[in-house]
Enzyme design. Structure first.
Site, PDB file in Angstrom:
ATOM      1  N   ASP A 169      41.369  49.443  45.663  1.00 60.90           N
ATOM      2  CA  ASP A 169      40.577  50.449  45.691  1.00 60.90           C
ATOM      3  C   ASP A 169      40.225  51.427  46.600  1.00 60.90           C
ATOM      4  O   ASP A 169      40.853  51.069  47.718  1.00 60.90           O
ATOM      5  CB  ASP A 169      39.042  49.831  45.079  1.00 60.90           C
ATOM      6  CG  ASP A 169      38.566  49.040  46.045  1.00 60.90           C
ATOM      7  OD1 ASP A 169      39.116  48.448  46.969  1.00 60.90           O
ATOM      8  OD2 ASP A 169      37.148  49.114  46.563  1.00 60.90           O
ATOM      9  N   HIS A 184      47.920  45.218  42.207  1.00 57.88           N
ATOM     10  CA  HIS A 184      46.846  46.073  42.026  1.00 57.88           C
ATOM     11  C   HIS A 184      46.621  46.941  43.239  1.00 57.88           C
ATOM     12  O   HIS A 184      45.719  46.614  44.105  1.00 57.88           O
ATOM     13  CB  HIS A 184      45.833  44.948  41.636  1.00 57.88           C
ATOM     14  CG  HIS A 184      44.469  45.769  41.204  1.00 57.88           C
ATOM     15  ND1 HIS A 184      44.127  46.040  39.772  1.00 57.88           N
ATOM     16  CD2 HIS A 184      43.260  46.053  41.722  1.00 57.88           C
ATOM     17  CE1 HIS A 184      42.988  46.833  39.637  1.00 57.88           C
ATOM     18  NE2 HIS A 184      42.381  46.720  40.975  1.00 57.88           N
ATOM     19  N   ASP A 226      52.273  39.043  38.619  1.00 56.12           N
ATOM     20  CA  ASP A 226      52.773  40.047  39.233  1.00 56.12           C
ATOM     21  C   ASP A 226      52.349  41.385  38.255  1.00 56.12           C
ATOM     22  O   ASP A 226      53.385  41.862  37.738  1.00 56.12           O
ATOM     23  CB  ASP A 226      54.144  40.104  39.735  1.00 56.12           C
ATOM     24  CG  ASP A 226      54.623  41.703  40.430  1.00 56.12           C
ATOM     25  OD1 ASP A 226      53.567  42.162  40.871  1.00 56.12           O
ATOM     26  OD2 ASP A 226      55.859  41.795  40.272  1.00 56.12           O
ATOM     27  N   GLU A 244      45.997  42.097  43.948  1.00 58.17           N
ATOM     28  CA  GLU A 244      45.327  42.996  44.421  1.00 58.17           C
ATOM     29  C   GLU A 244      45.850  43.050  46.057  1.00 58.17           C
ATOM     30  O   GLU A 244      46.437  41.878  46.450  1.00 58.17           O
ATOM     31  CB  GLU A 244      43.839  43.082  44.715  1.00 58.17           C
ATOM     32  CG  GLU A 244      43.502  44.548  45.248  1.00 58.17           C
ATOM     33  CD  GLU A 244      42.078  44.800  44.711  1.00 58.17           C
ATOM     34  OE1 GLU A 244      41.323  44.068  43.833  1.00 58.17           O
ATOM     35  OE2 GLU A 244      41.414  45.794  45.467  1.00 58.17           O
TER      36      GLU A 244
HETATM   37  O1  9MR Z   1      38.002  39.617  48.948  1.00 55.85           O
HETATM   38  C1  9MR Z   1      36.673  39.310  48.311  1.00 55.85           C
HETATM   39  C2  9MR Z   1      36.612  38.189  47.565  1.00 55.85           C
HETATM   40  O2  9MR Z   1      36.389  36.990  48.711  1.00 55.85           O
HETATM   41  C3  9MR Z   1      35.551  38.182  46.579  1.00 55.85           C
HETATM   42  O3  9MR Z   1      35.693  36.856  45.822  1.00 55.85           O
HETATM   43  C4  9MR Z   1      35.864  38.992  45.626  1.00 55.85           C
HETATM   44  C5  9MR Z   1      34.783  39.164  44.280  1.00 55.85           C
HETATM   45  O4  9MR Z   1      33.500  39.712  45.066  1.00 55.85           O
HETATM   46  O5  9MR Z   1      36.036  40.544  46.045  1.00 55.85           O
HETATM   47  C6  9MR Z   1      37.276  40.584  47.100  1.00 55.85           C
HETATM   48  O6  9MR Z   1      37.167  41.744  47.765  1.00 55.85           O
HETATM   49  C7  9MR Z   1      37.311  42.747  46.939  1.00 55.85           C
HETATM   50  C8  9MR Z   1      36.209  44.019  47.190  1.00 55.85           C
HETATM   51  O7  9MR Z   1      34.953  43.474  46.565  1.00 55.85           O
HETATM   52  C9  9MR Z   1      36.411  45.132  46.694  1.00 55.85           C
HETATM   53  N1  9MR Z   1      37.735  45.662  47.015  1.00 55.85           N
HETATM   54  C10 9MR Z   1      38.634  44.683  46.828  1.00 55.85           C
HETATM   55  C11 9MR Z   1      38.602  43.462  47.343  1.00 55.85           C
HETATM   56  C12 9MR Z   1      39.768  42.483  47.046  1.00 55.85           C
HETATM   57  O8  9MR Z   1      39.972  41.990  45.683  1.00 55.85           O
END
Ligand code: 9MR
Length: 589
Positions: A187, A511, A557, A566
């Site tokens: 994102d 992602h 994937d 991601e």
């Molecule tokens: O890395 C984060 C993970 O530990 C959490 O479980 C998850 C859900 O809250 O979010 C991950 O972080 C994301 C972030 O909130 C937004 N940008 C993408 C991150 C990676 O998925």
């Protein structure tokens, strides 16, 4: 004219001839898991054959198919995390530089790999280079970005102060300039908590291996100045972080849209951006990072370093006055408009952030008020853990070890205790990796290892092991760290080489919005996929795509898979640390 029967008999003859010399290639198989990048001549080299009936293996030259090494497989039993049998193919004794593959009769041939003196240099640089592709607020011209060149996105020079962050001097809707920084992940938002550990990890890498980085060139616009390129790249994010501090010293939790963008390029993502409420976690992570930046940039840019230290102290002081302002997006949305539905990085326990910030400020200033505040004695009775974005106090231990010679004498007993802590943690990982894990990886020591971003856990384990290696010079820690790298690059439950652009079984559909939207088939290179995660929190958007919940195999994937595929700055940074600290240690020019 040559008759058909003659051609056939020549063909038959040559098959017989090749077989006699074992010079033939079988079909490539997924059943042999091997680091698809490769090995140093003098390092441990083990592939895993998942077929329990196989007995022997051959290492073959990838160009000529000639056998260069023959070995007997060592059965290790079932790896509970992938539910596969592990038969070890150990060819450590083979040390000749070149390109090879493993061949197992009746099983098949592995993907190729290399033995080289600088095996992790290219991939390590690519993973550091990923951050260039994550830069907000700037064009990425082809000269630096190649086929992933793109126009600038998110100028972020007129970011709105969200109602949750409003003060008398910066009321709701005030516009602030908060440009630059790295996009967090797939994102386009920018989060201080996650920037904290990511930026620290890269500064620690520089701090520990300055000579290596003083000559390491990256393909970035700043690479002709006299500053090490890694510091130039990190500066892009620090410059943004500095803008996230409010006038009272507190730090905004994040800079974000109201909702995640669609799969569009940065330049086409034009939704309004906000800075959101100040939190204790963000302020303390910021304080820690800025204190480290002071140390690291002091030599090359004194004015900037001083600015970082002042910012650090102000953020720390704010946190002392606001000890538990935690981020709860749901509660915030009940009180303030507009609703914010992006990443939360919501950490309910900030005691580790307090320790970390105080430790870094103590190292930066030598002032006893910070060592007292760090409450080191208490800290040492606390359970230290592998770092992640929400658990950061072990990062402070790395810094203590690295800076131990500059600390006042009365602090030396604490340094000794900190050494023991790091070594204990590393011993647990190393012993599990070498004696308990059928796949020879520290992953699995804790049940929670296969979670969201599990590959970053493997990378952080490796980083911890490298810190212990640097401290003790004990080869077992280095070997264990390299073993985790082997895991990430192919010797794992899926057979993927998890860094985009590398290996044969490559990650093609991460992602990652730019990679989804740019029309280029290959994703941006150097990105570590989040990795297997049986939580499958994205199952709803990836309907029908998952085939298993087996922990180390629960990876797809697919672009839809934000919970396994991601990419993120806090996942890449420990991978960069792992690959380049190993290269700085073992690589020979
Ligand atoms: O890395 C984060 C993970 O530990 C959490 O479980 C998850 C859900 O809250 O979010 C991950 O972080 C994301 C972030 O909130 C937004 N940008 C993408 C991150 C990676 O998925």
């Amino acid at each position: 004219m040559v008759s058909l029967s003659k051609i056939k008999s020549i063909g038959l003859l040559s098959i017989v001839f090749f077989c006699a010399n074992a010079v033939f290639a079988q079909k490539t198989t997924d059943k042999i898991r091997v680091n698809q990048v490769g090995f140093y001549p003098a390092s441990e080299k083990i592939a895993i054959v998942t077929d329990s009936t196989a007995k022997e293996f051959f290492v073959k030259n990838a160009q000529t198919n000639e056998t260069v090494f023959t070995g007997v497989l060592k059965p290790k039993g079932v790896w509970e995390y992938s539910e596969e049998f592990a038969n070890d193919a150990d060819f450590s004794k083979f040390t000749k530089v070149g390109k090879y593959y493993i061949s197992v009769p009746n099983v098949g041939d592995s993907y190729p790999f290399e033995i080289s003196n600088q095996i992790n240099l290219t991939i390590g640089k690519a993973s550091l280079g990923f951050l260039y592709y994550q830069r907000a607020s700037t064009d990425l011209p082809a000269q630096y970005a190649g086929k992933w060149a793109r126009p600038a996105g998110h100028p972020d020079n007129e970011v709105l102060v969200h109602a949750s962050a409003a003060t008398a001097t910066r009321p709701e809707g005030t516009k602030i300039n908060s440009s630059k920084g790295w996009y967090d992940a797939g994102d386009y938002n920018k989060y201080i908590v996650n920037s904290g550990i990511s930026t620290y990890t890269l500064m620690a890498l520089y701090e520990q291996y300055p000579k290596f980085f003083d000559t390491l060139k990256l393909n970035i616009p700043e690479n002709t100045n006299n500053i090490p390129d890694i510091l130039d790249e990190i500066r892009w994010n620090l410059d943004w972080m500095v803008t996230m501090q409010d006038q009272d010293g507190g730090v905004y939790h994040k800079l974000t849209n109201t909702n995640f963008d669609g799969s569009v390029m940065p330049a086409d993502a034009k939704n309004g951006r906000y800075v959101i409420m100040k939190t204790t976690a963000a302020s303390l992570d910021f304080a820690a990072v800025m204190a480290v930046a002071y140390r690291v940039y002091k030599k090359t840019d004194r004015a900037f370093a001083d600015k970082c230290l002042a910012a650090s102290i102000a953020a720390y002081d704010w946190s002392k006055k606001n000890k538990s302002v935690t981020y709860n997006q749901g509660v915030m949305n009940q009180k303030f408009n507009p609703d914010i539905n992006t990443g939360a990085y919501d950490d309910g326990n900030v005691s580790d952030e307090f320790q970390w910030a105080a430790i870094e400020l103590f190292i930066a200033t030598n002032q006893s008020k910070y060592s007292e505040q760090a409450n080191i004695e208490f800290t040492l009775r606390t359970e230290f853990e592998l770092p992640n974005w929400a658990k950061v106090n072990t990062l402070g231990l790395y810094s203590i070890i690295q800076n131990r010679d500059n600390l006042p004498e009365e602090f030396l007993p604490t340094v000794e205790l900190v050494k023991t802590k790091i070594i204990d943690l590393a011993n647990k990982l190393q012993k599990y990796q070498a004696n308990k894990s059928a796949f020879l990886v520290a992953m699995g020591l804790s049940n929670g290892n296969f979670n969201w971003g599990s590959n970053s856990t493997a990378a952080n384990q490796g980083m911890l092991l490298m810190n212990a290696y640097k401290l003790t010079n004990e080869g077992v820690f280095l070997t264990a760290a390299i073993s985790n790298l082997d895991y990430l690059l192919g010797r794992n439950g899926t057979g993927y080489c998890y860094v985009s652009g590398f290996g044969t079984k490559q990650v093609m559909n991460p992602h990652h919005r730019p990679s989804e939207a740019d029309g280029v088939v290959a994703p941006v290179p150097g990105m570590l996929a989040g990795g297997p995660n049986p939580g499958q929190e994205d199952a709803g958007t990836c309907t029908g795509k998952y085939t298993t919940k087996v922990p180390a195999k629960s990876y797809i994937d697919e672009q839809c898979s934000y919970a396994t595929n991601e990419v993120a700055i806090n996942w890449n940074s420990p991978f960069t640390f792992l690959a380049l600290s190993i290269e700085a240690t073992k690589g020979k020019k």
